[in-house]
Design a protein around this motif. Structure first.
Motif, PDB file in Angstrom:
ATOM      1  N   VAL A  31       0.841  -1.198   0.000  1.00  0.00           N
ATOM      2  CA  VAL A  31       0.000   0.000   0.000  1.00  0.00           C
ATOM      3  C   VAL A  31       0.878   1.251   0.000  1.00  0.00           C
ATOM      4  O   VAL A  31       0.607   2.208  -0.733  1.00  0.00           O
ATOM      5  CB  VAL A  31      -0.978  -0.016   1.193  1.00  0.00           C
ATOM      6  N   ARG A  72      -2.935  -0.417  -4.167  1.00  0.00           N
ATOM      7  CA  ARG A  72      -4.078  -0.325  -3.267  1.00  0.00           C
ATOM      8  C   ARG A  72      -5.225  -1.259  -3.640  1.00  0.00           C
ATOM      9  O   ARG A  72      -6.089  -1.523  -2.828  1.00  0.00           O
ATOM     10  CB  ARG A  72      -4.580   1.112  -3.217  1.00  0.00           C
ATOM     11  N   GLY A 107      -9.960   2.558   2.429  1.00  0.00           N
ATOM     12  CA  GLY A 107      -9.792   3.930   1.965  1.00  0.00           C
ATOM     13  C   GLY A 107     -10.979   4.326   1.115  1.00  0.00           C
ATOM     14  O   GLY A 107     -12.090   3.838   1.317  1.00  0.00           O
ATOM     15  N   GLU A 108     -10.744   5.163   0.146  1.00  0.00           N
ATOM     16  CA  GLU A 108     -11.819   5.587  -0.752  1.00  0.00           C
ATOM     17  C   GLU A 108     -12.131   4.469  -1.737  1.00  0.00           C
ATOM     18  O   GLU A 108     -11.233   3.815  -2.257  1.00  0.00           O
ATOM     19  CB  GLU A 108     -11.402   6.852  -1.495  1.00  0.00           C
ATOM     20  N   GLU A 168     -10.267   0.798  -2.463  1.00  0.00           N
ATOM     21  CA  GLU A 168      -8.833   0.826  -2.219  1.00  0.00           C
ATOM     22  C   GLU A 168      -8.519   0.833  -0.732  1.00  0.00           C
ATOM     23  O   GLU A 168      -9.268   1.361   0.085  1.00  0.00           O
ATOM     24  CB  GLU A 168      -8.211   2.045  -2.889  1.00  0.00           C
ATOM     25  N   ALA A 173      -6.046   1.817   2.541  1.00  0.00           N
ATOM     26  CA  ALA A 173      -5.222   2.917   3.029  1.00  0.00           C
ATOM     27  C   ALA A 173      -4.481   2.424   4.261  1.00  0.00           C
ATOM     28  O   ALA A 173      -4.931   1.497   4.945  1.00  0.00           O
ATOM     29  CB  ALA A 173      -6.091   4.120   3.382  1.00  0.00           C
ATOM     30  N   LYS A 191       1.617   2.930   8.543  1.00  0.00           N
ATOM     31  CA  LYS A 191       2.656   3.722   7.866  1.00  0.00           C
ATOM     32  C   LYS A 191       4.007   3.511   8.532  1.00  0.00           C
ATOM     33  O   LYS A 191       5.021   3.280   7.871  1.00  0.00           O
ATOM     34  CB  LYS A 191       2.296   5.206   7.890  1.00  0.00           C
TER      35      LYS A 191
END
Length: 169
Positions: free
Chosen positions: A24, A29, A62-63, A66, A68, A74
């Motif tokens: 990612v 994604r 995510g949006e 996808e 995130a 991270k």
């Protein structure tokens, strides 16, 4: 029961789960992109591995369709394998269903497959055959980060001597 069946992981290779946040981070994604990055043969397997990364709190929806990264995801993706191993061990103590399995292993001085399956079934509505398959995943994850080991047909806790809240028997 507190979990859905999809909340009991079925991605057997923990280190492939750990590659999902890296995929990612590198812009992959969609499920097929993640499958290719990890080296999965079919996209269905990538679904198992991305769901496992969600269970660990490394990725989120995510949006659209996808994925995130979470804030922790991270940092995890940017960590080296030694740091990732430490993070994964810590996550096992705090995230279900691993937390309950570890608590059972510690409280009972190990457990056989049927006992671990019963723990998973107490958390989510799993059929007997499904629960036994998910035991293999739990054992693979816990042994991959040296929190458990098989001895005499039972999975035993082998991690650090930390204070731990026992799971319901």
């Amino acid at each position: 029961m507190t979990l859905e069946t999809v909340d009991i992981p079925q991605a057997d290779v923990l280190w492939d789960v750990a590659r999902v946040p890296e995929a990612v981070l590198r812009g992959r994604r969609a499920t097929d992109e993640i499958a290719e990055f990890i080296g999965m043969k079919v996209a269905r397997q990538a679904n198992y591995y991305t769901q496992a990364a969600r269970i660990l709190g490394l990725v989120m929806q995510g949006e659209g369709d996808e994925l995130a990264l979470t804030a922790f995801g991270k940092a995890f993706a940017r960590s080296n394998r030694i740091e990732q191993s430490k993070h994964l061990r810590r996550l096992m103590f705090y995230r279900e269903p691993m937390r309950s399995v570890l608590a059972t292993l510690r409280a009972r001085d190990g457990a056989d497959r049927a006992t671990i399956a019963a723990v998973l079934q107490s958390l989510a509505p799993l059929a007997d055959s499904t629960a036994l398959r998910r035991v293999a995943t739990m054992a693979a994850w816990l042994t991959a980060v040296s929190l458990a080991e098989w001895r005499d047909g039972r999975l035993h806790y082998s991690g650090p001597a930390l204070p731990f809240i026992a799971a319901e028997p």
